[in-house]
Design an enzyme around this catalytic site. Structure first.
Site, short mmCIF file in Angstrom:
data_model
loop_
_atom_site.label_atom_id
_atom_site.label_comp_id
_atom_site.label_asym_id
_atom_site.label_seq_id
_atom_site.Cartn_x
_atom_site.Cartn_y
_atom_site.Cartn_z
N VAL A 167 33.93 43.97 66.37
CA VAL A 167 32.67 44.66 66.58
C VAL A 167 31.99 45.06 65.27
O VAL A 167 30.80 45.36 65.25
CB VAL A 167 32.87 45.92 67.46
CG1 VAL A 167 33.37 45.51 68.84
CG2 VAL A 167 33.86 46.89 66.82
N GLN A 168 32.75 45.08 64.15
CA GLN A 168 32.15 45.45 62.87
C GLN A 168 31.23 44.36 62.35
O GLN A 168 31.39 43.18 62.67
CB GLN A 168 33.26 45.69 61.83
CG GLN A 168 33.87 47.07 61.85
CD GLN A 168 34.86 47.22 60.71
OE1 GLN A 168 36.07 47.14 60.90
NE2 GLN A 168 34.34 47.43 59.51
N LYS A 170 30.31 41.66 59.93
CA LYS A 170 31.13 40.78 59.10
C LYS A 170 30.29 39.58 58.69
O LYS A 170 29.35 39.19 59.39
CB LYS A 170 32.37 40.28 59.85
CG LYS A 170 33.34 41.34 60.36
CD LYS A 170 34.55 40.66 60.99
CE LYS A 170 35.54 41.65 61.57
NZ LYS A 170 35.11 42.17 62.88
N LYS A 199 33.07 42.64 54.68
CA LYS A 199 32.89 43.73 55.65
C LYS A 199 32.29 44.94 54.93
O LYS A 199 33.00 45.67 54.24
CB LYS A 199 34.23 44.10 56.28
CG LYS A 199 34.90 42.96 57.02
CD LYS A 199 36.33 43.29 57.45
CE LYS A 199 36.39 44.35 58.49
NZ LYS A 199 37.79 44.56 58.99
N PHE A 246 43.71 34.33 56.07
CA PHE A 246 45.04 33.71 56.04
C PHE A 246 45.12 32.50 56.96
O PHE A 246 46.15 31.81 56.99
CB PHE A 246 46.14 34.73 56.38
CG PHE A 246 45.88 35.54 57.61
CD1 PHE A 246 46.08 35.01 58.87
CD2 PHE A 246 45.46 36.86 57.51
CE1 PHE A 246 45.84 35.76 60.00
CE2 PHE A 246 45.22 37.62 58.63
CZ PHE A 246 45.42 37.07 59.90
N ASP A 340 43.53 52.64 67.01
CA ASP A 340 42.81 51.49 67.55
C ASP A 340 43.55 50.17 67.30
O ASP A 340 42.93 49.11 67.22
CB ASP A 340 41.40 51.42 66.96
CG ASP A 340 40.47 50.53 67.79
OD1 ASP A 340 40.54 50.59 69.02
OD2 ASP A 340 39.67 49.79 67.19
N HIS A 342 44.95 47.40 68.71
CA HIS A 342 44.92 46.81 70.05
C HIS A 342 45.39 45.36 70.02
O HIS A 342 45.80 44.83 68.99
CB HIS A 342 43.52 46.93 70.65
CG HIS A 342 42.43 46.39 69.78
ND1 HIS A 342 42.29 45.05 69.50
CD2 HIS A 342 41.41 47.02 69.12
CE1 HIS A 342 41.24 44.86 68.73
NE2 HIS A 342 40.69 46.03 68.48
N ASN A 345 44.34 42.82 67.43
CA ASN A 345 44.62 43.16 66.03
C ASN A 345 46.00 42.72 65.58
O ASN A 345 46.51 43.19 64.55
CB ASN A 345 44.48 44.67 65.81
CG ASN A 345 43.03 45.09 65.65
OD1 ASN A 345 42.15 44.25 65.56
ND2 ASN A 345 42.78 46.39 65.63
N ASP A 362 42.95 44.52 59.69
CA ASP A 362 42.27 45.64 60.38
C ASP A 362 43.13 46.90 60.43
O ASP A 362 43.21 47.57 61.46
CB ASP A 362 41.87 45.23 61.80
CG ASP A 362 40.70 44.26 61.82
OD1 ASP A 362 40.14 43.98 60.74
OD2 ASP A 362 40.33 43.78 62.91
#
Length: 470
Positions: A167-168, A170, A199, A246, A340, A342, A345, A362
């Site tokens: 959601v960020q 990027k 980011k 990566f 967060d 989740h 991630n 993250d």
């Protein structure tokens, strides 16, 4: 629909995209829009390649007798798309519905997470770029960050440039060499693939110093010799987190670099999937409480949990190593206060033989921000608040995930000791350049060291609980 002569033209009953990896056709993705029916057919030449791999464990080379599970292909594709505002921007830019997964992957599928490019079935991905790569100067990047309210950061030159989950804000870019060595930033078009993710700090004021926060947590993990993506801070002069991908490896070759010289580096794409894809779950199941924390649904826990994450160990190549990696990942989230963490991630490399845990990413201390929700994405036992986690919850976590509690105690004590050793030095790193950033880094240092003491105590007490109490 009618033509200019008035003759009706029937809409096609099905559509198809081909998946490509390193110049080889992998599979054909079929879609019937009226029935929302998806299909996947692997190319025989790809399957016969010794180094070939399936898209995910839920989509093996040889489907079950009754075919893949209903919705499995769609769920895999859906998890490749951006979320939140970036998804809305994509849908608006391409004039499609946010629920039209096929249209979205058709628009964004040339540079997704993992190894594959989604390409029109009648074409093949280009081997040579049609035009020189588009360079982004430091000044332009700074200007675009400043004007995000007017022009979405995901859109550059009229095209959406964010095609990875999250959601960020990027931006996926290619760096021809490290930025601190005079490296240049380029937007990517096939055949060029991105090597890094940029980011910037979010525009919202409730998460100040998020770049510093993530950099501190990621750099601390690296100091502790934990498997984590490489990060740095680029100044425009606004801070921008630079994350090395990566799932991309730069190798010497011809055809994908920015100058097309005889010894141009190429970018090899590696295949990864997140825990939602590995579990054959949609993006909406990334939180354990997949229906939210409301009073009438809070006991529904069908999303990705620690227990479900550890069930993925059975799909890995080295099960002992994978299990220990997951133990350390979970404990590190506790140490930094990442509520967060989740199901999207944590990721795995996909091999023909099975899965391998990928480096971590993250990593953020969400508990530093009092104005946002701190409910845990994955519960420790039945505790969905970090403050509620006690010895019993740690022991419950260990039992559900099949972890020996003495091992959990030893690993918790080892990681806590490393935090105390390395957090003070990280807070004093030269990466943090002004009083505000250094003060925030000091705040993070104090928090994680407090969590280290707490974890050591709780894990010790958890190891002593009698089995009949669990």
């Amino acid at each position: 629909m009618s033509s200019a002569t008035g003759t009706r033209i029937d809409a096609p009953s099905s559509h198809a995209l081909n998946l490509w990896a390193d110049g080889q056709k992998v599979a054909t993705l079929g879609y019937e829009p009226m029935n929302d029916r998806w299909s996947l057919d692997y190319d025989a030449d790809w399957v016969a390649t010794p180094a070939a791999f399936p898209l995910s464990p839920a989509l093996p080379f040889q489907p079950p007798a009754g075919g893949y599970a209903a919705g499995a292909v769609k769920r895999f594709v859906e998890n490749l798309l951006p979320e939140g505002r970036a998804l809305e921007i994509t849908a608006t830019t391409y004039r499609v519905s946010k629920s039209n997964i096929y249209a979205l992957i058709s628009a964004l599928g040339t540079e997704t997470t993992g190894a594959f490019r989604f390409w029109p079935s009648a074409e093949a991905p280009p081997v040579v770029a049609a035009k020189p790569p588009r360079e982004v100067s430091r000044e332009e990047l700074d200007r675009r960050i400043a004007e995000r309210d007017e022009i979405p950061f995901a859109v550059w030159d009229g095209k959406v440039r964010m095609s990875i989950a999250g959601v960020q804000d990027k931006l996926m870019v290619y760096l021809d060499r490290p930025l601190d060595d005079g490296g240049r930033v380029f937007l990517v078009e096939p055949p060029l693939a991105s090597t890094h993710i940029l980011k910037p700090d979010p525009a919202r004021l409730v998460t100040p110093h998020l770049v510093i926060n993530e950099h501190f947590c990621m750099a601390l993990a690296r100091r502790m010799a934990l498997p984590v993506a490489e990060v740095s801070i680029y100044r425009t002069p606004r801070p921008v987190l630079v994350v090395r991908r990566f799932d991309r490896v730069v190798v010497q070759g011809v055809g994908q670099g920015v100058d097309h010289g005889a010894n141009e580096p190429t970018v090899q794409r590696l295949h990864i999937i997140d825990a939602c894809q590995a579990s054959d779950l949609p993006e909406s199941f990334k939180y354990e409480r997949n229906l939210g924390g409301g009073e009438h649904v809070r006991n529904i826990r069908e999303g990705v949990s620690f227990e479900m994450l550890f069930e993925r160990v059975g799909q890995t190549v080295n099960k002992a190593a994978a299990s220990m990696t997951l133990v350390r990942w979970a404990l590190f989230q506790f140490l930094i206060g990442n509520s967060d963490a989740h199901g999207k991630n944590f990721s795995f490399f996909v091999r023909r033989e099975g899965l391998d845990p990928a480096p971590w990413y993250d990593l953020v201390s969400v508990l530093q921000y009092p104005d946002i929700d701190h409910e845990l994405a994955m519960a420790w036992g039945d505790a969905f608040s970090l403050n509620e986690v006690g010895a019993f919850q740690l022991a419950d976590f260990a039992q559900r995930c099949g972890i020996d509690r003495k091992l959990l105690q030893r690993e918790a004590a080892r990681l806590a000791k490393l935090v105390v050793q390395h957090a003070p030095a990280q807070a004093l790193a030269d990466d943090y350049v002004d009083d505000g950033e250094r003060a925030f880094a000091g705040q993070l240092r104090d928090f994680v060291m407090g969590q280290a003491a707490r974890l050591t105590q709780l894990a010790g007490e958890a190891a002593k609980l009698k089995p009949e109490f669990l």
